[in-house]
Design an enzyme around this catalytic site. Structure first.
Site, PDB file in Angstrom:
ATOM      1  N   LYS A  22       9.801   4.946  10.446  1.00 27.75           N
ATOM      2  CA  LYS A  22       9.285   5.984   9.545  1.00 27.75           C
ATOM      3  C   LYS A  22       7.763   5.884   9.406  1.00 27.75           C
ATOM      4  O   LYS A  22       7.056   6.883   9.484  1.00 27.75           O
ATOM      5  CB  LYS A  22       9.934   5.824   8.157  1.00 27.75           C
ATOM      6  CG  LYS A  22       9.272   6.673   7.088  1.00 27.75           C
ATOM      7  CD  LYS A  22       9.841   6.434   5.714  1.00 27.75           C
ATOM      8  CE  LYS A  22       9.269   5.257   4.977  1.00 27.75           C
ATOM      9  NZ  LYS A  22       8.020   5.483   4.235  1.00 27.75           N
ATOM     10  N   ASN A  23       7.275   4.660   9.222  1.00 32.69           N
ATOM     11  CA  ASN A  23       5.845   4.514   8.944  1.00 32.69           C
ATOM     12  C   ASN A  23       4.970   4.695  10.185  1.00 32.69           C
ATOM     13  O   ASN A  23       3.751   4.783  10.064  1.00 32.69           O
ATOM     14  CB  ASN A  23       5.568   3.162   8.266  1.00 32.69           C
ATOM     15  CG  ASN A  23       6.068   3.163   6.833  1.00 32.69           C
ATOM     16  OD1 ASN A  23       6.439   4.214   6.287  1.00 32.69           O
ATOM     17  ND2 ASN A  23       6.104   1.993   6.209  1.00 32.69           N
ATOM     18  N   ARG A  93       3.772   9.565   0.213  1.00 28.98           N
ATOM     19  CA  ARG A  93       2.521   8.856   0.374  1.00 28.98           C
ATOM     20  C   ARG A  93       1.738   9.394   1.573  1.00 28.98           C
ATOM     21  O   ARG A  93       0.531   9.566   1.535  1.00 28.98           O
ATOM     22  CB  ARG A  93       2.878   7.381   0.603  1.00 28.98           C
ATOM     23  CG  ARG A  93       1.717   6.450   0.625  1.00 28.98           C
ATOM     24  CD  ARG A  93       1.341   6.076  -0.790  1.00 28.98           C
ATOM     25  NE  ARG A  93      -0.003   5.558  -0.843  1.00 28.98           N
ATOM     26  CZ  ARG A  93      -0.843   5.850  -1.821  1.00 28.98           C
ATOM     27  NH1 ARG A  93      -0.489   6.649  -2.798  1.00 28.98           N
ATOM     28  NH2 ARG A  93      -2.041   5.339  -1.838  1.00 28.98           N
ATOM     29  N   CYS A 117       6.181   5.812  -3.473  1.00 26.26           N
ATOM     30  CA  CYS A 117       6.942   4.914  -4.346  1.00 26.26           C
ATOM     31  C   CYS A 117       6.042   4.307  -5.414  1.00 26.26           C
ATOM     32  O   CYS A 117       4.881   3.970  -5.150  1.00 26.26           O
ATOM     33  CB  CYS A 117       7.573   3.805  -3.517  1.00 26.26           C
ATOM     34  SG  CYS A 117       9.044   4.357  -2.643  1.00 26.26           S
ATOM     35  N   ARG A 122      -1.985   1.779  -6.005  1.00 27.32           N
ATOM     36  CA  ARG A 122      -2.216   2.423  -4.713  1.00 27.32           C
ATOM     37  C   ARG A 122      -3.489   3.285  -4.627  1.00 27.32           C
ATOM     38  O   ARG A 122      -3.431   4.502  -4.408  1.00 27.32           O
ATOM     39  CB  ARG A 122      -0.969   3.221  -4.309  1.00 27.32           C
ATOM     40  CG  ARG A 122       0.289   2.385  -4.379  1.00 27.32           C
ATOM     41  CD  ARG A 122       1.491   3.035  -3.789  1.00 27.32           C
ATOM     42  NE  ARG A 122       1.577   2.833  -2.351  1.00 27.32           N
ATOM     43  CZ  ARG A 122       2.654   3.163  -1.627  1.00 27.32           C
ATOM     44  NH1 ARG A 122       3.698   3.698  -2.205  1.00 27.32           N
ATOM     45  NH2 ARG A 122       2.667   2.948  -0.339  1.00 27.32           N
ATOM     46  N   ASP A 125      -9.545   4.192  -2.182  1.00 26.48           N
ATOM     47  CA  ASP A 125     -10.995   4.033  -2.037  1.00 26.48           C
ATOM     48  C   ASP A 125     -11.421   3.659  -0.613  1.00 26.48           C
ATOM     49  O   ASP A 125     -12.482   4.069  -0.146  1.00 26.48           O
ATOM     50  CB  ASP A 125     -11.508   2.977  -3.037  1.00 26.48           C
ATOM     51  CG  ASP A 125     -10.784   1.654  -2.889  1.00 26.48           C
ATOM     52  OD1 ASP A 125      -9.538   1.633  -2.994  1.00 26.48           O
ATOM     53  OD2 ASP A 125     -11.445   0.633  -2.627  1.00 26.48           O
ATOM     54  N   GLN A 126     -10.594   2.900   0.084  1.00 22.21           N
ATOM     55  CA  GLN A 126     -10.988   2.475   1.443  1.00 22.21           C
ATOM     56  C   GLN A 126     -10.902   3.630   2.445  1.00 22.21           C
ATOM     57  O   GLN A 126     -11.674   3.691   3.390  1.00 22.21           O
ATOM     58  CB  GLN A 126     -10.123   1.298   1.917  1.00 22.21           C
ATOM     59  CG  GLN A 126     -10.259   0.054   1.056  1.00 22.21           C
ATOM     60  CD  GLN A 126     -11.701  -0.422   0.964  1.00 22.21           C
ATOM     61  OE1 GLN A 126     -12.356  -0.693   1.967  1.00 22.21           O
ATOM     62  NE2 GLN A 126     -12.208  -0.516  -0.256  1.00 22.21           N
ATOM     63  N   ASP A 305       7.512  -4.702   2.345  1.00 21.09           N
ATOM     64  CA  ASP A 305       8.664  -3.792   2.355  1.00 21.09           C
ATOM     65  C   ASP A 305       9.989  -4.535   2.551  1.00 21.09           C
ATOM     66  O   ASP A 305      11.050  -3.915   2.485  1.00 21.09           O
ATOM     67  CB  ASP A 305       8.498  -2.726   3.457  1.00 21.09           C
ATOM     68  CG  ASP A 305       7.512  -1.635   3.055  1.00 21.09           C
ATOM     69  OD1 ASP A 305       6.974  -1.700   1.935  1.00 21.09           O
ATOM     70  OD2 ASP A 305       7.282  -0.724   3.868  1.00 21.09           O
ATOM     71  N   ILE A 327       0.760  -7.950  -2.150  1.00 24.95           N
ATOM     72  CA  ILE A 327       0.216  -6.650  -1.713  1.00 24.95           C
ATOM     73  C   ILE A 327       0.221  -5.626  -2.859  1.00 24.95           C
ATOM     74  O   ILE A 327      -0.775  -4.971  -3.114  1.00 24.95           O
ATOM     75  CB  ILE A 327       1.015  -6.073  -0.512  1.00 24.95           C
ATOM     76  CG1 ILE A 327       1.216  -7.133   0.585  1.00 24.95           C
ATOM     77  CG2 ILE A 327       0.346  -4.803   0.028  1.00 24.95           C
ATOM     78  CD1 ILE A 327       0.046  -7.435   1.451  1.00 24.95           C
ATOM     79  N   ARG A 397      14.688   8.613   1.524  1.00 18.65           N
ATOM     80  CA  ARG A 397      13.333   8.875   2.037  1.00 18.65           C
ATOM     81  C   ARG A 397      13.056   8.093   3.315  1.00 18.65           C
ATOM     82  O   ARG A 397      12.225   8.506   4.118  1.00 18.65           O
ATOM     83  CB  ARG A 397      12.290   8.454   0.986  1.00 18.65           C
ATOM     84  CG  ARG A 397      12.262   9.367  -0.207  1.00 18.65           C
ATOM     85  CD  ARG A 397      11.292   8.866  -1.227  1.00 18.65           C
ATOM     86  NE  ARG A 397      10.008   8.675  -0.560  1.00 18.65           N
ATOM     87  CZ  ARG A 397       8.888   8.453  -1.193  1.00 18.65           C
ATOM     88  NH1 ARG A 397       8.866   8.414  -2.499  1.00 18.65           N
ATOM     89  NH2 ARG A 397       7.773   8.286  -0.527  1.00 18.65           N
TER      90      ARG A 397
HETATM   91  C1  UD1 Z   1       1.937   1.317   3.854  1.00 23.29           C
HETATM   92  C2  UD1 Z   1       3.396   1.635   3.977  1.00 23.29           C
HETATM   93  C3  UD1 Z   1       4.192   0.892   2.941  1.00 23.29           C
HETATM   94  C4  UD1 Z   1       3.880  -0.585   2.976  1.00 23.29           C
HETATM   95  C5  UD1 Z   1       2.382  -0.844   2.962  1.00 23.29           C
HETATM   96  C6  UD1 Z   1       2.001  -2.303   3.179  1.00 23.29           C
HETATM   97  C7  UD1 Z   1       3.430   3.900   4.830  1.00 23.29           C
HETATM   98  C8  UD1 Z   1       3.720   5.338   4.575  1.00 23.29           C
HETATM   99  N1  UD1 Z   1       3.583   3.075   3.800  1.00 23.29           N
HETATM  100  O1  UD1 Z   1       1.509   1.780   2.579  1.00 23.29           O
HETATM  101  O2  UD1 Z   1       5.564   1.110   3.193  1.00 23.29           O
HETATM  102  O3  UD1 Z   1       4.456  -1.201   1.864  1.00 23.29           O
HETATM  103  O4  UD1 Z   1       1.737  -0.077   3.984  1.00 23.29           O
HETATM  104  O5  UD1 Z   1       2.515  -2.751   4.397  1.00 23.29           O
HETATM  105  O6  UD1 Z   1       3.108   3.500   5.936  1.00 23.29           O
HETATM  106  N2  UD1 Z   1      -5.554  -0.584  -1.041  1.00 23.29           N
HETATM  107  C9  UD1 Z   1      -6.767  -0.427  -1.695  1.00 23.29           C
HETATM  108  N3  UD1 Z   1      -7.540   0.649  -1.360  1.00 23.29           N
HETATM  109  C10 UD1 Z   1      -7.173   1.557  -0.417  1.00 23.29           C
HETATM  110  C11 UD1 Z   1      -5.930   1.400   0.237  1.00 23.29           C
HETATM  111  C12 UD1 Z   1      -5.146   0.314  -0.095  1.00 23.29           C
HETATM  112  O7  UD1 Z   1      -7.147  -1.245  -2.540  1.00 23.29           O
HETATM  113  O8  UD1 Z   1      -7.922   2.505  -0.176  1.00 23.29           O
HETATM  114  C13 UD1 Z   1      -4.697  -1.750  -1.368  1.00 23.29           C
HETATM  115  C14 UD1 Z   1      -3.341  -1.342  -1.956  1.00 23.29           C
HETATM  116  O9  UD1 Z   1      -3.406  -1.150  -3.353  1.00 23.29           O
HETATM  117  C15 UD1 Z   1      -2.497  -2.539  -1.581  1.00 23.29           C
HETATM  118  C16 UD1 Z   1      -3.066  -2.966  -0.220  1.00 23.29           C
HETATM  119  O10 UD1 Z   1      -4.358  -2.397  -0.145  1.00 23.29           O
HETATM  120  O11 UD1 Z   1      -2.699  -3.582  -2.494  1.00 23.29           O
HETATM  121  C17 UD1 Z   1      -2.256  -2.533   0.978  1.00 23.29           C
HETATM  122  O12 UD1 Z   1      -2.009  -1.148   0.919  1.00 23.29           O
HETATM  123  P1  UD1 Z   1      -1.816  -0.254   2.219  1.00 23.29           P
HETATM  124  O13 UD1 Z   1      -1.666  -1.133   3.410  1.00 23.29           O
HETATM  125  O14 UD1 Z   1      -2.878   0.783   2.250  1.00 23.29           O
HETATM  126  O15 UD1 Z   1      -0.435   0.456   1.934  1.00 23.29           O
HETATM  127  P2  UD1 Z   1      -0.031   1.931   2.265  1.00 23.29           P
HETATM  128  O16 UD1 Z   1      -0.712   2.381   3.519  1.00 23.29           O
HETATM  129  O17 UD1 Z   1      -0.132   2.761   1.039  1.00 23.29           O
END
Ligand code: UD1
Length: 430
Positions: A22-23, A93, A117, A122, A125-126, A305, A327, A397
């Site tokens: 899915k991801n 997401r 979720c 979440r 900013d990055q 996950d 995470i 989902r």
């Molecule tokens: C994706 C997956 C999710 C999985 C996660 C971590 C999808 C659709 N979802 O979520 O299933 O649990 O990777 O493997 O692929 N963060 C920031 N700033 C940002 C982005 C992220 O601080 O701009 C932090 C988040 O709060 C979190 C960490 O980075 O603590 C990792 O998040 P991220 O890898 O971005 O997760 P997702 O891409 O949302």
């Protein structure tokens, strides 16, 4: 309202076929709009998240044809808008992957802020930092995130945290930027690599995906391709843990064992036997489970996950285990539900201290999110007696035909909607 009715207690035995990830499917589907030529994508899982994204792509003019249940043909030459604000897309997401894709191709995107979720705050900013570094003006107003660039210019970007979403989103925007982009501290997840391979098959020039430095040389256009999505690492891991918690013997087929190494290692630590072949893993749980410690980390560490599924197994293991979630800060919401089944788990901050109990007992539960929902199903399958789980739309989902695949392994589980169906199920299995 659909629910799962489960009668637990019997070992799951047999073979199960894993679907596409899915991801990986979500960013790959979104990236398909970056060419005007026709793209064929195979092994797309038929789950609510991918279907919602396809619907959003159609809403701006992409023509999506389902050749069969798992193969889609996408032509985005008629895209007429760059604004996506339908309600359904808010829930997933991955809606934000359309920003990266639209920005890369059209230098302009407006998409509702993503949901997904409820497992933590979440932030994005990055993503924004990366887009801005490429020369994009980004604004958030009225629930929409808008990104627009006169032209995108390659840049050197250092990610402050390892983020799957930000790595993917910046990679998509950079593919058609002028010059070279370097993303440092990039996420290394298999789905990041899969997206890079997909984009390269469309003519992009991405090197280093799967390491923490990704180098992208911008190209002026992308072309047609046919591509098959990798197997779902988390679906596979969930079935591997189904064997562990039900004292079963499951061969999980159509997987890439390398992607499952951290999961395999933990199963062996708690006393399961794991046999790997080219594209399958067999998990046999013939002995009582042992305690261990686990900390979630970006790939190749233990996936966040899989944390709830692991905790369900540790709840049944001898001794005290510690699970550290590094995470997401809100990923223990299933613990209250497990406690109702007799688990002994104490959460302190981002740590769960689990004292193994000999058995779970069936209860009425609510799925708090996608992976935790699947973990509660595993708990129900391991438990004595009946378990009812509601809010299963979360599970749907990300898991295709979850109950059917479990039934194929001998599970007593049914999707039910009415009291009459619940009674019928109870009568059938008692
Ligand atoms: C994706 C997956 C999710 C999985 C996660 C971590 C999808 C659709 N979802 O979520 O299933 O649990 O990777 O493997 O692929 N963060 C920031 N700033 C940002 C982005 C992220 O601080 O701009 C932090 C988040 O709060 C979190 C960490 O980075 O603590 C990792 O998040 P991220 O890898 O971005 O997760 P997702 O891409 O949302």
């Amino acid at each position: 309202m659909e629910q799962y009715a489960i009668k637990g207690g019997n070992p799951l035995v047999g073979e199960v076929e894993i679907g596409g990830a899915k991801n990986a499917a979500l960013p790959i589907l979104a990236a398909a709009i970056m060419t005007d030529e026709t793209v064929v994508i195979e092994n797309v899982p038929d789950v609510k998240d991918t279907n919602a994204l396809i619907q959003a792509m159609e809403s701006i003019g992409a023509i999506v044809e389902r050749i069969d249940r798992h193969t889609v043909k996408i032509n985005a030459s008629q895209i007429h808008g760059h604004v996506i604000e339908d309600d359904f897309i808010k829930k997933i997401r991955a809606s934000y992957y359309l920003i990266g894709a639209l920005l890369g191709k059209y230098k302009k995107a407006e998409v509702v802020l993503p949901g997904g979720c409820n497992i933590g705050s979440r932030p994005i900013d990055q993503h924004i930092k990366g887009w801005k570094a490429l020369g994009t003006q980004v604004d958030i107003a009225h629930g929409l995130i808008s990104a627009e660039a006169a032209e995108l210019k390659g840049s050197h970007i250092y990610m402050d945290v390892v983020s799957v979403g930000a790595t993917i989103n910046v990679m998509m925007a950079a593919v058609m930027a002028e010059g070279q982009t370097i993303i440092e501290n990039a996420a290394k997840e298999p789905h990041v690599v899969d997206l890079a391979n997909f984009l390269n098959s469309m003519g992009a020039n991405i090197k280093g995906a799967g390491t923490d430095v990704i180098r992208i040389k911008g190209v002026t256009s992308l072309h047609k391709t046919e591509y098959t999505i990798i197997p779902d690492q988390i679906e596979a891991g969930t079935f591997m843990f189904a064997a562990a918690v039900t004292k079963g013997d499951i061969t999980v087929k159509n997987v890439i064992p390398k992607h499952l190494e951290s999961i395999t290692a933990k199963l062996i630590e708690i006393g399961c036997e794991v046999e790997e072949s080219d594209d399958a893993v067999r998990v046999v749980a013939s002995k009582p489970l042992n305690h261990t410690h686990v900390k979630t980390l970006p790939y190749p560490g233990f996936p966040t996950d899989m944390q709830p599924q692991m905790a369900v197994a540790l709840g049944l293991s001898q001794g005290t285990s510690i699970v550290t979630e590094s995470i997401f800060e809100n990923r223990f919401r299933y613990v209250d539900e497990l406690t109702r089944m007799g688990a002994n788990i104490k959460v302190e901050g981002n740590t769960a201290i689990i004292n193994g109990v000999g058995r779970y007992t069936g209860a009425s539960l609510s799925a708090p999110d996608l992976r935790a929902g699947a973990a509660l199903v595993l708990a129900g399958l391991a438990a004595e007696g009946f378990t009812m789980i509601d809010e299963i739309q979360y599970i749907q989902r990300g898991y295709e035909d979850f109950e059917l695949k479990l039934k194929g392994l001998g599970a007593q589980i049914e999707k039910v909607e009415t009291e009459r169906e619940i009674q019928k199920f109870k009568f059938k299995v008692s």
